[in-house]
Design a protein around this motif. Structure first.
Motif, PDB file in Angstrom:
ATOM      1  N   TRP A   1       0.827  -1.214   0.000  1.00 49.58           N
ATOM      2  CA  TRP A   1       0.000   0.000   0.000  1.00 49.58           C
ATOM      3  C   TRP A   1       0.850   1.249   0.000  1.00 49.58           C
ATOM      4  N   PHE A   2       2.185   1.115   0.215  1.00 42.39           N
ATOM      5  CA  PHE A   2       3.000   2.316   0.042  1.00 42.39           C
ATOM      6  C   PHE A   2       3.984   2.202  -1.110  1.00 42.39           C
TER       7      PHE A   2
ATOM      8  N   TYR B   1      -3.921   9.705  11.234  1.00 42.44           N
ATOM      9  CA  TYR B   1      -4.716  10.552  12.127  1.00 42.44           C
ATOM     10  C   TYR B   1      -5.955  11.079  11.428  1.00 42.44           C
TER      11      TYR B   1
ATOM     12  N   HIS C   1       9.374   8.225  11.368  1.00 38.23           N
ATOM     13  CA  HIS C   1       9.377   7.015  12.191  1.00 38.23           C
ATOM     14  C   HIS C   1       8.978   5.766  11.396  1.00 38.23           C
TER      15      HIS C   1
ATOM     16  N   ALA D   1       8.128   3.784  18.347  1.00 38.35           N
ATOM     17  CA  ALA D   1       8.757   5.095  18.209  1.00 38.35           C
ATOM     18  C   ALA D   1      10.199   5.073  18.711  1.00 38.35           C
TER      19      ALA D   1
ATOM     20  N   ASP E   1      12.268  -0.368  17.233  1.00 44.46           N
ATOM     21  CA  ASP E   1      11.683  -0.391  15.897  1.00 44.46           C
ATOM     22  C   ASP E   1      12.583  -1.152  14.940  1.00 44.46           C
TER      23      ASP E   1
ATOM     24  N   HIS F   1      10.353  -3.495  13.123  1.00 46.48           N
ATOM     25  CA  HIS F   1       9.902  -2.864  11.888  1.00 46.48           C
ATOM     26  C   HIS F   1       9.678  -3.916  10.803  1.00 46.48           C
TER      27      HIS F   1
ATOM     28  N   HIS G   1       0.338  -3.671  15.711  1.00 41.44           N
ATOM     29  CA  HIS G   1       0.156  -2.276  16.158  1.00 41.44           C
ATOM     30  C   HIS G   1      -0.904  -1.585  15.328  1.00 41.44           C
ATOM     31  N   PHE G   2      -0.754  -1.641  14.009  1.00 41.00           N
ATOM     32  CA  PHE G   2      -1.646  -0.765  13.252  1.00 41.00           C
ATOM     33  C   PHE G   2      -3.054  -1.317  13.140  1.00 41.00           C
TER      34      PHE G   2
ATOM     35  N   VAL H   1      -4.639   0.041  16.388  1.00 41.21           N
ATOM     36  CA  VAL H   1      -5.054   1.443  16.344  1.00 41.21           C
ATOM     37  C   VAL H   1      -6.085   1.704  15.256  1.00 41.21           C
TER      38      VAL H   1
ATOM     39  N   ARG I   1       6.485  -9.102   7.743  1.00 38.73           N
ATOM     40  CA  ARG I   1       5.187  -8.932   7.106  1.00 38.73           C
ATOM     41  C   ARG I   1       5.328  -9.182   5.608  1.00 38.73           C
TER      42      ARG I   1
HETATM   43  C1  HEA Z   1      -5.403   5.059  13.449  1.00 41.73           C
HETATM   44  C2  HEA Z   1      -4.206   4.906  13.088  1.00 41.73           C
HETATM   45  C3  HEA Z   1      -2.949   5.054  13.910  1.00 41.73           C
HETATM   46  C4  HEA Z   1      -2.723   5.674  15.116  1.00 41.73           C
HETATM   47  C5  HEA Z   1      -3.716   6.455  15.951  1.00 41.73           C
HETATM   48  C6  HEA Z   1      -1.343   5.456  15.424  1.00 41.73           C
HETATM   49  C7  HEA Z   1      -0.737   5.962  16.566  1.00 41.73           C
HETATM   50  C8  HEA Z   1       0.615   5.877  16.819  1.00 41.73           C
HETATM   51  N1  HEA Z   1       1.554   5.222  16.059  1.00 41.73           N
HETATM   52 FE1  HEA Z   1       1.189   4.111  14.414  1.00 41.73          FE
HETATM   53  N2  HEA Z   1       0.870   3.269  12.614  1.00 41.73           N
HETATM   54  C9  HEA Z   1      -0.321   3.186  11.945  1.00 41.73           C
HETATM   55  C10 HEA Z   1      -1.527   3.700  12.356  1.00 41.73           C
HETATM   56  C11 HEA Z   1      -1.692   4.444  13.514  1.00 41.73           C
HETATM   57  N3  HEA Z   1      -0.746   4.702  14.449  1.00 41.73           N
HETATM   58  C12 HEA Z   1      -0.170   2.470  10.711  1.00 41.73           C
HETATM   59  C13 HEA Z   1      -1.258   2.173   9.695  1.00 41.73           C
HETATM   60  C14 HEA Z   1       1.170   2.101  10.643  1.00 41.73           C
HETATM   61  C15 HEA Z   1       1.894   1.233   9.630  1.00 41.73           C
HETATM   62  C16 HEA Z   1       1.884   1.612   8.237  1.00 41.73           C
HETATM   63  C17 HEA Z   1       2.538   0.518   7.461  1.00 41.73           C
HETATM   64  O1  HEA Z   1       3.750   0.345   7.632  1.00 41.73           O
HETATM   65  O2  HEA Z   1       1.835  -0.161   6.701  1.00 41.73           O
HETATM   66  C18 HEA Z   1       1.792   2.635  11.844  1.00 41.73           C
HETATM   67  C19 HEA Z   1       3.149   2.494  12.123  1.00 41.73           C
HETATM   68  C20 HEA Z   1       3.785   3.147  13.156  1.00 41.73           C
HETATM   69  C21 HEA Z   1       5.208   3.227  13.280  1.00 41.73           C
HETATM   70  C22 HEA Z   1       6.236   2.669  12.301  1.00 41.73           C
HETATM   71  C23 HEA Z   1       6.474   1.258  12.570  1.00 41.73           C
HETATM   72  C24 HEA Z   1       7.329   0.612  11.541  1.00 41.73           C
HETATM   73  O3  HEA Z   1       6.927   0.513  10.384  1.00 41.73           O
HETATM   74  O4  HEA Z   1       8.410   0.182  11.923  1.00 41.73           O
HETATM   75  C25 HEA Z   1       5.451   3.922  14.442  1.00 41.73           C
HETATM   76  C26 HEA Z   1       6.809   4.242  14.956  1.00 41.73           C
HETATM   77  O5  HEA Z   1       7.015   5.133  15.662  1.00 41.73           O
HETATM   78  C27 HEA Z   1       4.165   4.277  15.008  1.00 41.73           C
HETATM   79  C28 HEA Z   1       3.988   5.002  16.179  1.00 41.73           C
HETATM   80  C29 HEA Z   1       2.753   5.441  16.642  1.00 41.73           C
HETATM   81  C30 HEA Z   1       2.601   6.264  17.837  1.00 41.73           C
HETATM   82  C31 HEA Z   1       3.671   6.705  18.763  1.00 41.73           C
HETATM   83  C32 HEA Z   1       1.253   6.529  17.929  1.00 41.73           C
HETATM   84  C33 HEA Z   1       0.603   7.384  18.983  1.00 41.73           C
HETATM   85  O6  HEA Z   1      -0.214   8.350  18.379  1.00 41.73           O
HETATM   86  C34 HEA Z   1      -0.189   6.583  19.969  1.00 41.73           C
HETATM   87  C35 HEA Z   1      -0.639   7.444  21.121  1.00 41.73           C
HETATM   88  C36 HEA Z   1      -1.615   6.777  22.020  1.00 41.73           C
HETATM   89  C37 HEA Z   1      -1.346   6.135  23.173  1.00 41.73           C
HETATM   90  C38 HEA Z   1       0.048   5.959  23.664  1.00 41.73           C
HETATM   91  C39 HEA Z   1      -2.425   5.538  24.002  1.00 41.73           C
HETATM   92  C40 HEA Z   1      -3.152   6.491  24.899  1.00 41.73           C
HETATM   93  C41 HEA Z   1      -2.283   7.184  25.849  1.00 41.73           C
HETATM   94  C42 HEA Z   1      -2.333   7.036  27.206  1.00 41.73           C
HETATM   95  C43 HEA Z   1      -3.316   6.154  27.847  1.00 41.73           C
HETATM   96  C44 HEA Z   1      -1.425   7.844  28.038  1.00 41.73           C
HETATM   97  C45 HEA Z   1      -0.442   7.058  28.807  1.00 41.73           C
HETATM   98  C46 HEA Z   1       0.619   6.507  27.933  1.00 41.73           C
HETATM   99  C47 HEA Z   1       1.927   6.478  28.189  1.00 41.73           C
HETATM  100  C48 HEA Z   1       2.539   7.025  29.430  1.00 41.73           C
HETATM  101  C49 HEA Z   1       2.864   5.866  27.198  1.00 41.73           C
HETATM  102  N4  HEA Z   1       3.182   3.786  14.211  1.00 41.73           N
END
Ligand code: HEA
Ligand code: HEA
Ligand code: CUA
Ligand SMILES: [Cu+2]
Lengths: 203, 337, 652
Positions: free
Chosen positions: C166-167, C284, C329, C398, C403, C407, C415-416, C419, C477
């Motif tokens: 997808w990318f 987001y 990231h 992160a 990672d 990764h 993870h994804f 979320v 993956r």
């Molecule tokens: C809805 C979609 C969504 C959301 C909301 C997030 C949220 C976050 N994502 Fe995620 N992410 C994806 C969708 C999403 N991600 C997708 C699709 C990919 C992969 C794409 C692909 O490769 O195909 C990806 C991949 C991805 C990577 C890359 C991984 C890799 O390929 O190696 C990383 C690395 O930093 C990351 C980090 C984060 C972080 C830090 C958050 C933060 O926003 C999360 C914040 C929320 C919380 C932490 C929970 C609530 C907080 C609390 C309850 C407070 C207390 C917490 C602490 C004290 C820690 N995400």
């Protein structure tokens, strides 16, 4: 049933100008999007430049600075008649709109002709190297915008001549002017990036 | 909570080929960071779920306690004040914990960076190909450079610096027990390092999607005590032995006269292409086709005749051979130890 | 069925759509005229010229769910293939197409459109207006989206489905390693869906800024509307990056430019920067509207204001800002300089603060309210549990060193999905259950709803929790199979079983919706006793939404009512007149006249279709397509002179 109290809006106007209108917001949104596209293309240019051994690559010669500067000058000059077009629209002065919009359009067309020369004087193609790719893309993207805006102006000229003309058209004219300002402004950074670059931005 | 029971189940079974079974310093540092994060964040998770449960109970009780529904939207100032304090406190704690984790992460990042690899490291160049690995052991004398495929031999206890690049698309080098992964990118070089503190075979697999046979692009890192490693390297420096038996001699002719040399090299013969893996010592390797098959006679024959049915889409074309030619070719290849 | 009494604070006059018998003759007549003015024509032609936001919004949502089902079926196929080592359900070629289709479908054809679709349907109702600011643009958005989806699936069924993920990383997706048309299809599908999202975003921003009911100043906008507003701004700044990069990719492939070709001065990593500069905000863009739904549902089912309205709004804005600073990231393993990486780790960790703030505020709201455990609320509770876990694994990702280990493994897949499904699909299913009565006039069955929720929650965790472990054990993956020696078989089997249960849960949800459409309990205007203006309309809303446009005195419009609170009168009923208010304080400013049904949006979508789809096959499609598009635009903007406006100059 008891009637609720009423807030009567029947006296409010139906045509106003500027950021009060939805049309203004719509076109501003479009401009923001396209501005972001231009910014990303510029970022791409600098990214590729940062990774290059020699930039521009050997054997590249640009169109003469006189031509590209004349292009920029005429383009910038078109801001004035477009400004007066807007002023005329705010006054409701249809003649004024027609005159100044026509002047703008003529200046725009002159730019288009110069742009044609600009293209023909590039010593490389889009497929020559990455530099060629990004420069051709920038020029083409901007030319497409110029073409569209000139087309819009012509359309307005036709509609104004043909009638009927309604009060709402005055707003349309000002918003069209806004877009023209954007098309002009968008070129300014690229003029410097493309044609002044080796002198100005060498790290 | 189904998730938590499941968690307990899983911690018990951590396999041999795992980021959580570190066999060298970089993987160990990462493992430490993992457990730090794991326990902190598990704590956060439990706290959040606990707060959720409390919130529901309190909310439900309030509804039961005050059956006469007050106007919707009403709030009670005292409760709001308490909640403001609780939420503010939680945000504060979050920020503090995050800061700790950030510092831990950066510190670990430093210690595994190629810059902090020991100076006496062995240097190996890794080149990614669709879908196999090429390893070249650096040497100031070009004739002493060793090129092998899909099997990276390293001495135990000594750092190995890897210089990564690719000839075609992006691949990623990853041996979980030894270190995190690093991409092999055409037109670029990246560095990483690994070290094994225990002898053994460590499996790895290409981690970046690289087309059809991304699934079959594995490698093995074989960590031997230094003397054995040195012996291996010395053996690899030799050109291929001349075929001894008549059958193997015929096999060499089959090899050189068929399409094999268009892609493969055997040092000491006229076959010198670098498109496919170097076969000079192919019989010494444990697997065929980048970890797809154990290296034995039957598999080798199957692979030569019809590689496309084993690893569809791979770059090696099938070779039609008479049974006698095949026999000879196998004898030759098996002599390349 | 007990749904809680209608809140006393809502005066009867606020009940949706009083019956004719309650109105005097003049009002009855006015309402007839309003109805005739705003009604869409019937029949096929009416369908093709539709411009009503409720009709198009529903179309958006239904279309997105069809794509969800297709993406889900692809997911089940992948799970079947991975259930056992060396399985042969899908070969390498098909598997690569299927995971690419799954990811692209879910992200571009399901998640983003469904969120925007909910916004397009709900926003005008929530802010008290009759339609979106640009009704025809809305139709265009829909058709562009539909065309993108049809292109992708048409190609897939002809075995030209994209297969580079997808990318679509170059050089794999470039001309040398992906000959044929597969990747071109992908790139043009992107163009369509981005055009569509951009158009929807501008439409939503303008509507939210200019069409709010008098009194709904910025600090009284419902939280869902805030989330859509912030999301739309993210769309405006993020989507251009992917439009540009997919343009560069198409140019590299079709006319031999060298943007990504290192041999000629291009760069493969450039693609990753451009893609993720969009791709991170994208997640987001999917998540923020879901948080808006969560807020709306929690407020309705605790019957109290959201705790920390301002904090929630600021969290949305902060997430949007920080969200543009995280993209690297996704690229830690490319070996970028350490200092830069630490910056992106810090930024990724910083974004936890607004997300955490949101979670804490919701917990507080639940704590201080009077909770009613209806299906929508259950989905919200599921959301909190699952999203928090997914967010916490995000924090692990992160951290650069971690990672580098996980990764591109199933840990990231876990993870994804935590979320995306926990953070977006759960709130969405809750939101659909919540607003279903508004959209259709009938409630969804509570019993089926709870059953569906239980299956989805259980199935989800069984599917995706084991994937964390698989990733740590080294399973990359995007592998179409794996060897038995790896030991990954058991957990994969478990995941596949889970996916079956999850699919069953989704099926129960869909069947519930279909069943309730005909047999559900009739809802009435406001079945939940909720706070939003949307509940002041009939269910489903009349074509003009509100007979009299409402005014607003507080954040929770239906809960904060004064006896003397006026309704808006004086808008003409014989043309599509709407009230435009000031951006900040929503004081009445002027009246605008909206266009009615039109065929031009469809025509324009078709001409853009000719340009982009034709462009895959021949460069000549470009000039022709641009010409046709120009004609369609002229038709679109040709003035309509039957609106009774002031004429300055007669036809000459
Ligand atoms: C809805 C979609 C969504 C959301 C909301 C997030 C949220 C976050 N994502 Fe995620 N992410 C994806 C969708 C999403 N991600 C997708 C699709 C990919 C992969 C794409 C692909 O490769 O195909 C990806 C991949 C991805 C990577 C890359 C991984 C890799 O390929 O190696 C990383 C690395 O930093 C990351 C980090 C984060 C972080 C830090 C958050 C933060 O926003 C999360 C914040 C929320 C919380 C932490 C929970 C609530 C907080 C609390 C309850 C407070 C207390 C917490 C602490 C004290 C820690 N995400
Ligand atoms: C919002 C986004 C989203 C959603 C909802 C899902 C949902 C699911 N995903 Fe997806 N997934 C992605 C986004 C998403 N995914 C992305 C971006 C990737 C990366 C792709 C890439 O690497 O390029 C990915 C990759 C991915 C993989 C990894 C593939 C690989 O790397 O090899 C797997 C494997 O298990 C998987 C599984 C699932 C499953 C089981 C579901 C389940 O939740 C699905 C549940 C739904 C159903 C089962 C449908 C049920 C429908 C019916 C029963 C029919 C109803 C009938 C009518 C409507 C008429 N996904
Ligand atoms: Cu090489 Cu994946
Ligand atoms: Cu991200």
């Amino acid at each position: 049933m008891k009637r609720p109290p009423q807030l009567d809006v029947s006296e409010l106007p139906t045509v106003v100008f500027g950021s009060r209108t939805t049309l203004w917001w719509g076109v501003t949104g479009l401009i923001t999007i396209e501005g972001t596209v231009f910014a990303i293309v510029a970022a791409t240019y600098f990214y590729l430049r940062g990774g290059a051994v020699e930039w521009p690559p050997p054997g590249v010669s640009q169109p003469p600075l006189a031509l590209t500067t004349a292009f920029l000058a005429v383009l910038l000059a078109s801001l004035a008649p477009m400004h007066w077009t807007n002023k005329a629209a705010l006054r409701g002065d249809l003649r004024g709109i027609q005159i100044w919009l026509a002047v703008t359009t003529v200046l725009g067309a002159a730019c288009l002709v110069m742009r044609g020369f600009e293209f023909s004087l590039l010593s490389y193609e889009w497929r020559s190297h990455a530099y060629g790719s990004v420069v051709w893309t920038i020029l083409s993207l901007h030319t497409l915008h110029l073409l569209t805006s000139i087309g819009e102006n012509v359309l307005f000229l036709v509609l104004l001549a043909k009638g009927p003309v309604e009060d709402k058209h005055l707003l349309d004219v000002t918003v069209n002017g806004l877009y023209w300002f954007f098309v002009v402004a968008a070129w300014v950074p690229f003029y410097f990036i493309l044609y002044m670059d080796p002198g100005l931005f060498r790290p | 909570m189904s998730a938590l029971t499941a968690l307990a189940l899983f911690i018990g079974r951590i396999g041999r080929h795992s980021a959580l079974q570190p066999a060298g310093p970089p993987a160990e540092r990462i493992n430490g960071l993992w457990w730090l994060m794991f326990w902190c964040l598990t704590g956060v998770f439990i706290l959040v779920l606990g707060a959720l449960a409390l919130a529901l109970v309190s909310s439900h009780r309030r509804r039961l306690r005050e059956p006469a529904t007050p106007p919707a939207g009403a709030t009670d100032p005292a409760t709001e004040r308490r909640m403001t304090r609780a939420v503010g406190g939680a945000i504060g704690l979050t920020v503090i914990l995050l800061f700790v984790l950030l510092v831990a992460s950066i510190a670990t990042g430093r210690s595994i960076s190629p810059l902090s690899a020991p100076k006496d490291a062995l240097e190996v160049e890794v080149v990614g190909h669709q879908w196999w690995w090429q390893f070249e052991y650096a040497d100031p004398d070009p004739s002493r450079i060793v090129s092998t495929a899909n099997e990276l031999h390293i001495p135990v206890g000594r750092a190995v610096k890897l210089r990564l690049t690719s000839r075609d698309v992006i691949h990623s080098f990853w041996v979980p027990n030894l270190n995190g992964k690093m991409d092999l990118i055409p037109g670029r070089n990246a560095d990483t390092w690994i070290q094994a503190d225990r002898p053994g075979v460590y499996r790895g697999q290409c981690a970046e999607f690289c087309g059809h046979q991304h699934a079959h692009m594995a490698l093995e890192v074989i960590a031997d005590p230094p003397e054995r490693f040195d012996a291996w390297l010395a053996a690899q420096r030799q050109a291929a032995p001349l075929p001894a038996s008549p059958l193997a001699q015929r096999g060499q002719q089959v090899f050189l006269s068929s399409s094999c040399p268009l892609c493969h090299a055997v040092q000491g013969t006229t076959a010198g292409s670098g498109v496919g893996p170097d076969l000079t010592h192919v019989a010494s390797r444990r697997t065929l086709a980048a970890g797809t098959l154990p290296n034995n006679r039957g598999n080798l024959a199957g692979w030569i005749l019809d590689p496309q049915s084993i690893k569809p889409g791979n770059r090696m074309p099938p070779t039609a051979l008479s049974p006698a030619d095949l026999e000879a070719l196998l004898a030759y290849l098996e002599s390349l130890r | 069925m007990s749904l809680g009494a209608v809140p006393e604070a809502v005066p009867e006059s606020w009940g949706p759509e009083p019956p004719d018998s309650d109105l005097d003759d003049l009002d009855v007549k006015a309402r007839r005229e309003l109805e005739a003015t705003w009604r869409s024509p019937s029949g096929l032609l009416g369908w093709l010229t539709e411009t009503s936001h409720t009709a198009l919004g529903k179309r958006y949502i239904v279309t997105a769910f069809v794509f969800f089902a297709l993406g889900g079926i692809e997911a089940l196929l992948m799970r079947l293939q991975l259930a056992r080592p060396e399985n042969t359900v899908l070969g390498a070629d098909l598997y690569n197409q299927v995971f690419t289709m799954h990811g692209s479908t879910m992200m571009f054809l399901f998640a983003v459109p469904v969120m925007l679709g909910m916004g397009l349907y709900l926003v005008p109702l929530m802010i008290g207006t009759r339609n979106l600011a640009f009704p025809r643009l809305n139709a265009y958005s829909y058709y562009a989206y539909l065309l993108g989806g049809l292109l992708l699936y048409g190609a897939f069924f002809l075995n030209v489905g994209p297969d580079a993920g997808w990318f679509a990383y170059v050089p794999l997706a470039g001309p040398d390693y992906s000959p044929g048309k597969r990747v071109d299809v992908w790139a043009q599908m992107i163009t369509f869906t981005e055009l569509s999202s951009l158009a929807a975003a501008v439409n939503l921003i303008t509507t939210i800024f200019k069409h709010r009911a008098p009194g709904m100043s910025l600090n009284r906008i419902p939280l869902f509307v805030w989330s859509i507003l912030v999301t739309s701004f993210m769309v405006v700044f993020a989507m251009p990056a992917v439009m540009s990069s997919s343009l560069f990719l198409a140019l590299d492939r079709l006319v031999d430019t060298h943007f990504f070709n290192p041999a000629e001065g291009g760069d493969a990593i450039l693609w990753q920067h451009l893609f993720w500069f969009f791709g991170h905000p994208e997640v987001y863009i999917i998540f923020l509207p879901a948080t808006g739904m969560v807020s709306a549902i929690i407020v309705a089912f605790t019957r109290r204001p959201a705790f920390g309205y301002t904090a929630l709004v600021l969290s949305l804005v902060a997430t949007a800002f920080i969200g543009f600073g995280l993209w690297v990231h996704h690229m830690f393993a490319t070996g970028l300089p350490q200092l830069g990486q630490s910056f992106f780790t810090a930024a990724s960790i910083m974004i936890v603060v607004p997300s955490g703030t949101q979670i804490f505020c919701w917990l507080a709201t639940l704590w201080g309210g009077r909770v009613r455990f209806k299906t929508p609320l259950l989905y919200v509770l599921g959301f909190i549990a699952i999203f928090v876990l997914g967010g916490l694994t995000g924090v692990m990702l992160a951290a650069v060193p971690l990672d580098l280990q996980v990764h591109d493994t199933f840990f990231v897949v876990a993870h994804f999905h935590y979320v995306l499904i926990g953070g977006a699909v759960f709130p969405l299913l809750g939101g659909i259950t919540f607003w279903f009565p508004k959209m259709t006039g009938r409630l969804m069955s509570e019993r089926l709803g709870k059953l569906g929720f239980g299956l989805v929650f259980l199935g989800f965790n069984l599917t995706f929790f084991p994937m964390h472990q698989l990733g740590l054990e080294g399973m990359p993956r995007r592998v179409y199979t794996y060897l038995p020696e790896t030991g990954w078989g058991d957990l994969n089997l478990l995941a596949t079983v889970g996916a079956g249960i999850l699919g069953l849960g989704v099926l129960v949800f869909v069947l519930n919706a279909l069943w309730s459409l005909r047999f559900g309990e009739v809802a009435g205007g406001d079945p939940w006793g909720a706070d939003g203006l949307e509940w002041s309309t009939a269910s489903p809303p009349a074509p003009y939404n509100f007979f009299h446009l409402p005014t607003v005195r507080g954040r929770y419009a239906r809960w904060v009512q004064d006896e003397d609170q006026p309704v808006v009168v004086g808008l003409r009923t014989d043309r599509r007149e709407v009230l435009v208010t000031r951006t900040l304080d929503a004081e009445p400013d002027h009246r605008d006249i909206l266009p009615g049904p039109s065929g031009w949006p469809l025509a324009l979508a078709l001409t853009t279709g000719v340009t982009f789809i034709g462009g895959i096959f021949t460069p000549w499609a470009l000039p022709w397509g641009v010409l046709l598009t120009g004609l369609a635009l002229i038709g679109w903007f040709w003035p309509q002179t039957d609106m009774g406006r002031t004429v300055l100059k007669e036809k000459s």
